[in-house]
Motif scaffolding. Structure first.
Motif, PDB file in Angstrom:
ATOM      1  N   GLU A  25     -25.047 -68.030   7.580  1.00 50.63           N
ATOM      2  CA  GLU A  25     -23.791 -68.057   6.830  1.00 50.63           C
ATOM      3  C   GLU A  25     -23.230 -66.652   6.626  1.00 50.63           C
ATOM      4  OE1 GLU A  25     -21.877 -70.611   5.911  1.00 50.63           O
ATOM      5  OE2 GLU A  25     -23.297 -71.814   7.072  1.00 50.63           O
TER       6      GLU A  25
ATOM      7  N   LYS B  68     -21.757 -65.432   9.898  1.00 53.84           N
ATOM      8  CA  LYS B  68     -20.458 -66.054  10.161  1.00 53.84           C
ATOM      9  C   LYS B  68     -19.359 -65.392   9.348  1.00 53.84           C
ATOM     10  CE  LYS B  68     -22.217 -70.655  11.403  1.00 53.84           C
ATOM     11  NZ  LYS B  68     -22.311 -72.072  10.982  1.00 53.84           N
ATOM     12  N   GLN B  69     -19.681 -65.091   8.083  1.00 49.87           N
ATOM     13  CA  GLN B  69     -18.703 -64.445   7.210  1.00 49.87           C
ATOM     14  C   GLN B  69     -18.308 -63.063   7.732  1.00 49.87           C
ATOM     15  OE1 GLN B  69     -20.247 -64.440   3.191  1.00 49.87           O
ATOM     16  NE2 GLN B  69     -20.602 -66.648   3.214  1.00 49.87           N
ATOM     17  N   LYS B  70     -19.250 -62.409   8.433  1.00 49.83           N
ATOM     18  CA  LYS B  70     -18.982 -61.082   8.991  1.00 49.83           C
ATOM     19  C   LYS B  70     -18.332 -61.169  10.368  1.00 49.83           C
ATOM     20  CE  LYS B  70     -22.688 -58.606   6.594  1.00 49.83           C
ATOM     21  NZ  LYS B  70     -23.923 -57.785   6.753  1.00 49.83           N
TER      22      LYS B  70
END
Length: 209
Positions: A147, A150-152
């Protein structure tokens, strides 16, 4: 004393096999004067319930029907991922006077008189609980890491070009394809070509054999 070996790996790919488990357990059997009557080996996900593990069920049935004294297993987790499944399988063995030896933990469920060791259920429960919690913690850390990635904006999944083409697969599994075209059964093909049953099934489906 008569013994059987039960070995399992979780990965259904060709990267893992049960060879090391079997060789270690054969060495233990030899050192303890056990005669290994049969070896049961399977590749199946640890997430599968014991009721879905055909080889494990066959091993237990064989041990019961053939008066096997002891089942040799590399470690406790081979008998199930959930605590209650491990205990259920151990109870089945104890009820049928079949001893079980877990090599990694150095445990047996019956004493020299063939009686259930009184502290064994508690000990197995504690070990099983610790292993189950560790698996959950690992899963949590992996999911958390995904997660965050993905955020990065980090792209997940296989790198480009890592997926094999059909031509590459045809070359890699040419012997499997050859056997299937001959009409050889899936299980026999897996044995002859030293690959998993799932690999043979995948090749059969992909090449419409």
């Amino acid at each position: 004393m008569k013994a059987v070996i039960y070995a399992r790996v979780s990965s259904i790919s060709d990267r893992q096999n049960t060879e090391r488990q079997i060789e270690d357990l054969k060495a233990y059997a030899c050192a303890n004067c056990y005669k290994v009557e049969k070896v049961f080996s399977e590749k199946i996900s640890g997430a599968k319930k014991n009721a879905e593990r055909e080889v494990l069920l066959a091993c237990l049935d064989y041990a019961k029907q053939n008066g096997i004294d002891i089942i040799l297993v590399s470690e406790l987790s081979r008998f199930g991922r959930a605590i209650w499944e491990v205990l259920e399988t151990v109870k089945y063995c104890a009820d049928n006077s079949i001893n079980v030896f877990f090599q990694k933990e150095g445990l047996q469920i019956l004493d020299e008189k063939g009686e259930v060791l009184p502290t064994m259920a508690i000990y197995i429960s504690c070990l099983g609980f610790a292993a189950e919690m560790e698996r959950k913690n690992i899963a949590f850390r992996l999911n958390s890491g995904r997660e965050l990635a993905k955020q990065k904006g980090i792209k997940m999944g296989r790198k480009e070009g890592s997926i094999k083409s059909k031509e590459q697969k045809a070359e890699e599994y040419k012997q499997v394809i050859k056997e299937l075209k001959r009409g050889t059964s899936i299980r026999k093909t897996a044995k002859l070509c030293d690959v998993s049953v799932s690999t043979v099934q995948r090749v059969k489906a992909e090449f419409n054999l």
